[in-house]
Design a protein around this motif. Structure first.
Motif, PDB file in Angstrom:
ATOM      1  N   THR A 449     -18.738 -32.873  53.865  1.00  0.00           N
ATOM      2  CA  THR A 449     -18.819 -31.447  54.189  1.00  0.00           C
ATOM      3  C   THR A 449     -18.308 -31.243  55.614  1.00  0.00           C
ATOM      4  O   THR A 449     -18.943 -31.666  56.578  1.00  0.00           O
ATOM      5  N   MET A 450     -17.156 -30.578  55.728  1.00  0.00           N
ATOM      6  CA  MET A 450     -16.553 -30.344  57.041  1.00  0.00           C
ATOM      7  C   MET A 450     -15.988 -28.928  57.077  1.00  0.00           C
ATOM      8  O   MET A 450     -15.308 -28.501  56.144  1.00  0.00           O
ATOM      9  N   GLU A 451     -16.285 -28.213  58.148  1.00  0.00           N
ATOM     10  CA  GLU A 451     -15.807 -26.846  58.326  1.00  0.00           C
ATOM     11  C   GLU A 451     -15.358 -26.657  59.766  1.00  0.00           C
ATOM     12  O   GLU A 451     -15.819 -27.373  60.668  1.00  0.00           O
ATOM     13  N   PRO A 452     -14.481 -25.687  60.026  1.00  0.00           N
ATOM     14  CA  PRO A 452     -13.982 -25.504  61.390  1.00  0.00           C
ATOM     15  C   PRO A 452     -15.049 -25.117  62.396  1.00  0.00           C
ATOM     16  O   PRO A 452     -14.884 -25.346  63.585  1.00  0.00           O
ATOM     17  N   ARG A 453     -16.147 -24.574  61.946  1.00  0.00           N
ATOM     18  CA  ARG A 453     -17.207 -24.153  62.881  1.00  0.00           C
ATOM     19  C   ARG A 453     -18.168 -25.282  63.210  1.00  0.00           C
ATOM     20  O   ARG A 453     -19.071 -25.112  64.023  1.00  0.00           O
ATOM     21  N   ILE A 454     -18.001 -26.445  62.561  1.00  0.00           N
ATOM     22  CA  ILE A 454     -18.910 -27.575  62.757  1.00  0.00           C
ATOM     23  C   ILE A 454     -18.243 -28.599  63.672  1.00  0.00           C
ATOM     24  O   ILE A 454     -17.159 -29.098  63.366  1.00  0.00           O
ATOM     25  N   PRO A 455     -18.864 -28.953  64.809  1.00  0.00           N
ATOM     26  CA  PRO A 455     -18.239 -29.931  65.705  1.00  0.00           C
ATOM     27  C   PRO A 455     -18.101 -31.293  65.036  1.00  0.00           C
ATOM     28  O   PRO A 455     -18.959 -31.706  64.248  1.00  0.00           O
ATOM     29  N   PHE A 456     -17.011 -31.997  65.380  1.00  0.00           N
ATOM     30  CA  PHE A 456     -16.708 -33.271  64.744  1.00  0.00           C
ATOM     31  C   PHE A 456     -16.224 -34.268  65.785  1.00  0.00           C
ATOM     32  O   PHE A 456     -15.368 -33.959  66.617  1.00  0.00           O
ATOM     33  N   GLY A 457     -16.783 -35.468  65.743  1.00  0.00           N
ATOM     34  CA  GLY A 457     -16.387 -36.536  66.651  1.00  0.00           C
ATOM     35  C   GLY A 457     -17.349 -37.692  66.513  1.00  0.00           C
ATOM     36  O   GLY A 457     -18.303 -37.633  65.726  1.00  0.00           O
ATOM     37  N   GLY A 458     -17.109 -38.764  67.284  1.00  0.00           N
ATOM     38  CA  GLY A 458     -17.873 -39.969  67.045  1.00  0.00           C
ATOM     39  C   GLY A 458     -18.612 -40.531  68.238  1.00  0.00           C
ATOM     40  O   GLY A 458     -18.381 -40.155  69.382  1.00  0.00           O
ATOM     41  N   PHE A 459     -19.508 -41.456  67.941  1.00  0.00           N
ATOM     42  CA  PHE A 459     -20.180 -42.286  68.935  1.00  0.00           C
ATOM     43  C   PHE A 459     -19.356 -43.557  69.139  1.00  0.00           C
ATOM     44  O   PHE A 459     -18.474 -43.882  68.363  1.00  0.00           O
TER      45      PHE A 459
END
Length: 490
Positions: A449-459
Motif C-alpha cells: 500500500t503506497m500513496e503520494p501522501r504517505i512518506p516513503f524511505g528506509g532505515f
C-alpha cells in the motif's frame, strides 16, 4: 514484438534548456525491449559535457530574476495540474512505451498512470502550502522562518519504475521551486523523455527541467560531482548509493536523498487467515517480476502453519501466468534485461547449492525475451545468500519461526530497513511488531500500500531522507531564519 501496436518513438535526444539536442560527442546507445530482446531505438548518449550544459541551463533558470523564480507558488501548482492533464490525455501512449521499454505488464502500466497523475496532483496541491513559522523570541523584535528551494537538483532514476520515479522526484522538486537535471536509467530512458516533452507543453520555463540520457559512470558521475548541483536524489542500489554519497561531498556539500533497496521481512503468524496471507505474500515478491525495492523477499512463517502455508504458496506460484506483457491475463512479464535475468538465475543456483529446497519454478522460459518462472524456496535459513542479499527477481524464500520475540530479532538482522509486514489477527502482536521492527514502512494485514501522501524511505542502508508526503517536499527546501529588531516603544 507483441500484437499491440508499437508506439511511435518521438523523443530520442537530450532535453536541455527546453530544446531537443544531440549529445556533444554525437554518441548514441541502444535501448532494448526485454519482451523480445530487440532494439527499440537509439538514444543520445550524454556525458560530462552535456551535464555541464544542462546544469548551466538549470542554474540560469534558478536565478532570482528568471521567469521560473518569478512564478507564484499557485502558478507552479497550476502548471503541475496541466502536466497531470497531459499525462491523462497521453495515458495510452505512455503506458505502451513503458511496457515496451521496461517489460512491465501492460495492465499494471495503465494502472500506474493513475498513481502517476495522483502524485503530480498531490505535488501541485503542496506548491502553495509551503510556509514558515513565527517564533517567540526573548529579544526586542520578532523571528520568522522561510522555506526556500534548495537550488539545482540532480535526479537519478532507476529502471524498475521509470515513469513513476520521474514523476515522484520531478513533480516534488517543481512544487518546491527547484530546477533540475534528470538522468534516467540507461535501460529505460524513453518515458522520461516523453514526460519532459509534456512538461514543455504544460509551460515549464526554459532550463527548469533538463533530461540527459547516459551511463552512471559518465553522465551520472558528472552530475553528482558538479559543484553547482545543490541536491542529489537517487533511487537504486546500495553500492551506487554509497558512491553518490561520497561524490556529494567531494566538490560541495550537497543535500542527498537516497532510496537504496531492501531485504524486507514479511511475517505470517499462526493466527493469520491464509486465504489472504498467501496471495499477499506471493504478490509481495512476484509483482513487477520481483523488481521492487520493497519486495517481501524474506518470508517468515510460524511453525504451526508452516507446512500448510508452503503447500499453498507453491500452488499459487504454479498458477501465475508469465509471458508477453501485452497478452490478456499475464501477471509477470520479462526481467528488464539479460543481465538481470542471469543475476536472478545465479541466486537461484546459490539457493539450491546452499541447501534450500526449490519447490517450483526458477527456470528461464523460452529463448526470446527474459522471462523467468516464479520460484518458491522452502527450508531457507538466515545465513543463506538468498536470505541476505537483494535478489530483485521473482524468488520467494520461506523461513520458519517460533515466537514473535525471535522473529523480530531475525527480521532486524540485516543492514537493510526499507519495509516490513505482518499478518495477524492479534492487535497486540501487530503493534509490538510495528513498534520494534527496523523499517521505514510497516504493513499490517496488507502489503504494497503506497500513496503520494504517505512518506516513503528506509532505515539503515536502505537510504536517507523521505519521498512522498509532506516530508518529501521538505527534502527540496532550505529553512531560513529571519530576526527583526524593533525599538522599544516609549
Amino acid at each position: 514484438m507483441p500484437a499491440h501496436a508499437p508506439p511511435e518513438i518521438k523523443y530520442t535526444k537530450l532535453f536541455i534548456d527546453n530544446e531537443w539536442v544531440d549529445a556533444e560527442s554525437g554518441k548514441t546507445f541502444e535501448t532494448v525491449s526485454p519482451i523480445d530482446g530487440k532494439v527499440i531505438t537509439r538514444v543520445a548518449e550524454g556525458d560530462k559535457a552535456d551535464i555541464e550544459k544542462a546544469v548551466a541551463a538549470a542554474r540560469r533558470a534558478f536565478h532570482r530574476k528568471s521567469e521560473w523564480r518569478q512564478l507564484t507558488a499557485s502558478a507552479r501548482g497550476r502548471l503541475l495540474h496541466r502536466f497531470a492533464d497531459l499525462i491523462e490525455r497521453d495515458r495510452e501512449y505512455l503506458s505502451t512505451l513503458e511496457t515496451i521499454d521496461n517489460g512491465i505488464v501492460y495492465a499494471m502500466s495503465r494502472f500506474m498512470i493513475e498513481r502517476v497523475t495522483s502524485t503530480v496532483r498531490f505535488a501541485a496541491g503542496l506548491a502553495d502550502k509551503v510556509h514558515g513559522d513565527t517564533i517567540p523570541s526573548d529579544f526586542e523584535g520578532f523571528t520568522y522562518t522561510l522555506r526556500q528551494p534548495v537550488g539545482v537538483c540532480g535526479l537519478i532514476l532507476p529502471w524498475n519504475a521509470p515513469m513513476s520515479m520521474f514523476v515522484s522526484k520531478v513533480a516534488t522538486a517543481l512544487a518546491a521551486g527547484c530546477t533540475m537535471v534528470v538522468k534516467p536509467a540507461e535501460q529505460t530512458p524513453l518515458t522520461a523523455l516523453a514526460l519532459a516533452a509534456l512538461l514543455a507543453e504544460a509551460g515549464v520555463p526554459r532550463g527548469v527541467v533538463n533530461v540527459v540520457n547516459g551511463y552512471g559512470s559518465t553522465a551520472g558521475a558528472a552530475l553528482t560531482h558538479h559543484p553547482h548541483v545543490a541536491k542529489v536524489s537517487f533511487t537504486g542500489s546500495l553500492e551506487v548509493g554509497k558512491i553518490i554519497q561520497q561524490a556529494a561531498g567531494a566538490s560541495n556539500l550537497k543535500r542527498v536523498t537516497l532510496e537504496l533497496g531492501g531485504k524486507s521481512p514479511l511475517v505470517i503468524c499462526d493466527d493469520a487467515d491464509l486465504n489472504f496471507a498467501v496471495p499477499y505474500a506471493a504478490e509481495g515478491v512476484f509483482s513487477l517480476q520481483g523488481q521492487v525495492c520493497v519486495a517481501a523477499s524474506r518470508l517468515f512463517v510460524q511453525s504451526k502453519i508452516y507446512d500448510e502455508f508452503v503447500k499453498r504458496a507453491v500452488e499459487y506460484a504454479k498458477k501465475r501466468k508469465v509471458g508477453n506483457p501485452f497478452s490478456e491475463g499475464i501477471q509477470n512479464g520479462p526481467q528488464v534485461d539479460e543481465e538481470m535475468m542471469n543475476k536472478v538465475l545465479g541466486y537461484i543456483e546459490k539457493g539450491k547449492a546452499e541447501g534450500a529446497k526449490l519447490l517450483t519454478g526458477g527456470q528461464r522460459i523460452g529463448t526470446t525475451g527474459y522471462y523467468l518462472e516464479p520460484a518458491v524456496f522452502a527450508d531457507v535459513t538466515d545465513d543463506m545468500t538468498i536470505a541476505k542479499e537483494e535478489i530483485f527477481g521473482p524468488v520467494q524464500s520461506i523461513m520458519k519461526f517460533e515466537t514473535l520475540d525471535e522473529v523480530i530479532d531475525r527480521a532486524n538482522d540485516t543492514n537493510y530497513g526499507l519495509a516490513a509486514g505482518i499478518f495477524t489477527t492479534n492487535v497486540q502482536t501487530a503493534l509490538q511488531f510495528s513498534n520494534l521492527v527496523e523499517a521505514g514502512t510497516v504493513w499490517v494485514n496488507n502489503y504494497f500500500t503506497m500513496e503520494p501522501r504517505i512518506p516513503f524511505g528506509g532505515f539503515k542502508d536502505s537510504g536517507l531522507g523521505r519521498e512522498h508526503g509532506l516530508e518529501g517536499i521538505l527534502q527540496y527546501l532550505e529553512i531560513k531564519t529571519v530576526n527583526i529588531a524593533l525599538p522599544k516603544l516609549t
